[in-house]
Design an enzyme around this catalytic site. Structure first.
Site, PDB file in Angstrom:
ATOM      1  N   MET A   1      -0.732  29.766 -27.482  1.00 28.31           N
ATOM      2  CA  MET A   1      -0.009  30.916 -26.940  1.00 28.31           C
ATOM      3  C   MET A   1      -0.867  31.600 -25.884  1.00 28.31           C
ATOM      4  O   MET A   1      -1.977  32.054 -26.177  1.00 28.31           O
ATOM      5  CB  MET A   1       0.366  31.895 -28.058  1.00 28.31           C
ATOM      6  CG  MET A   1       1.401  31.341 -29.026  1.00 28.31           C
ATOM      7  SD  MET A   1       1.729  32.425 -30.441  1.00 28.31           S
ATOM      8  CE  MET A   1       0.309  32.055 -31.483  1.00 28.31           C
TER       9      MET A   1
ATOM     10  N   CYS B   1       6.201  24.826 -21.410  1.00 28.65           N
ATOM     11  CA  CYS B   1       6.124  26.195 -20.897  1.00 28.65           C
ATOM     12  C   CYS B   1       7.088  26.377 -19.727  1.00 28.65           C
ATOM     13  O   CYS B   1       7.076  25.592 -18.779  1.00 28.65           O
ATOM     14  CB  CYS B   1       4.704  26.507 -20.458  1.00 28.65           C
ATOM     15  SG  CYS B   1       4.493  28.196 -19.848  1.00 28.65           S
TER      16      CYS B   1
END
Length: 337
Positions: A17, A99
């Site tokens: 993350m 992403c």
């Protein structure tokens, strides 16, 4: 540096993350679970090859097993970056194909690579040839108007032909236009059944499910269908979840509560403070430790307000923990009255 395991277990992992899973966060997560596989933030090949490697890739030996996630689409650059990561002792090299941010789209990596499965396979072949540790893929089920059944299976099959054995699948599409990265984590519907089907139809591959998993009971349910589960925001915002992973997911080890985690993390905090790391760089990852418990608000307030002051040290953590202990004692006294 301690020797890494030959093959990290994918049964339970914490998602990479951005801005969250740095070395301090991972060290906190490691005191909660000895067996969960941890991932770095995504690091681009350009940063690995030309940036400050100690800042970008440095980690504590206690973090093992830990995987390096790379962002890029040039096979040669990915191979070179992967080799650097493996030489530094990372237990796995993972390619980001999920992403959805504008930055990764402009750089031709991340989720937009779902549209170029042959290129992804070429990249994975290059990584696999460069390193001896596992080379894995983290992907979406598709992007924009793609048919998820076609896009996911095509990507997986081509990468499997290139030697990839393990895939982490975020069970949502990514919408590259019209949704922000934050919205892409919530708005596209989850399709767990497609990931289950992928495992059923590709039983020789390791399939890890990611996306919207809120807790360990949900993870246990998914583990009846797939090889592993990856938690992201739930693990970060309520890290005490990780304290039960070794016992409930791996079948061994103690359950670590938040107070014990603070005690176990304290030596790491002390060592980094001695090196000049600001307390706030580490304590920001601790804010969710007592989520839902008496004193949680005081814990967050003290760490947030006092932890950012120049010279803040362990006394701030001790004061925050004392506030939690006091709140718990007051609740027990009220219950007994």
């Amino acid at each position: 540096m301690s020797l890494p395991p030959a093959v990290p277990s994918h049964r339970f992992s914490v998602a990479p993350m951005m801005d969250w899973t740095d070395r301090h966060c991972r060290s906190l997560h490691r005191v909660l679970s000895k067996q969960a596989l941890l991932y770095t933030e995504m690091v681009t090949t350009g940063a690995v090859l030309h940036g400050d490697r100690e800042r970008l890739l440095g980690y504590d030996a206690g973090e093992h097993p830990v995987a390096l996630q790379l962002g890029g689409s040039d096979p040669a650059d990915l191979a070179a970056a992967a080799r650097i990561g493996a030489d530094l002792g990372y237990d796995e090299i993972n390619l980001n194909v999920g992403c959805p941010s504008d930055r990764v789209q402009s750089g031709r990596f991340g989720a937009c690579l779902m549209r170029e499965p042959a290129l992804v396979a070429e990249c994975m072949a290059a990584i696999g040839a460069a390193v001896a540790v596992p080379a894995t893929v983290k992907c979406r089920i598709g992007v924009d108007d793609q048919d998820p059944e076609e896009s996911l299976f095509t990507l997986v099959d081509l990468c499997a032909q290139a030697g990839v054995r393990s895939f982490v699948v975020h069970a949502r599409k990514a919408w590259l236009k019209g949704l922000s990265p934050k919205e892409n984590r919530d708005v596209p519907p989850l399709d767990y059944e497609l990931v289950y089907r992928l495992k059923r139809e590709r039983p020789d591959l390791t399939i890890v499910l990611n996306g919207g998993v809120p807790d360990l009971p949900a993870a246990a349910s998914h583990l009846e269908q797939v090889d592993g589960v990856m938690l992201g925001r739930a693990a970060y915002h309520t890290p005490e979840i990780l304290g039960a992973v070794d016992s409930l997911v791996f079948g061994g080890g103690d359950i670590i509560d938040s107070a014990t985690a603070v005690a176990l993390y304290r030596p790491y905090l002390a060592a980094r403070l001695e090196e000049g790391t600001p307390l706030a760089a580490m304590s920001r990852h601790m804010l969710g430790l007592f989520h839902g418990r008496p004193g949680a608000r005081a814990w967050r307030r003290i760490l947030t307000v006092e932890g950012v002051k120049p010279g803040a040290g362990l006394e701030v953590v001790d004061a925050a923990l004392a506030a939690v202990v006091q709140a718990m004692a007051e609740r027990e006294a009220r219950a007994a009255a």
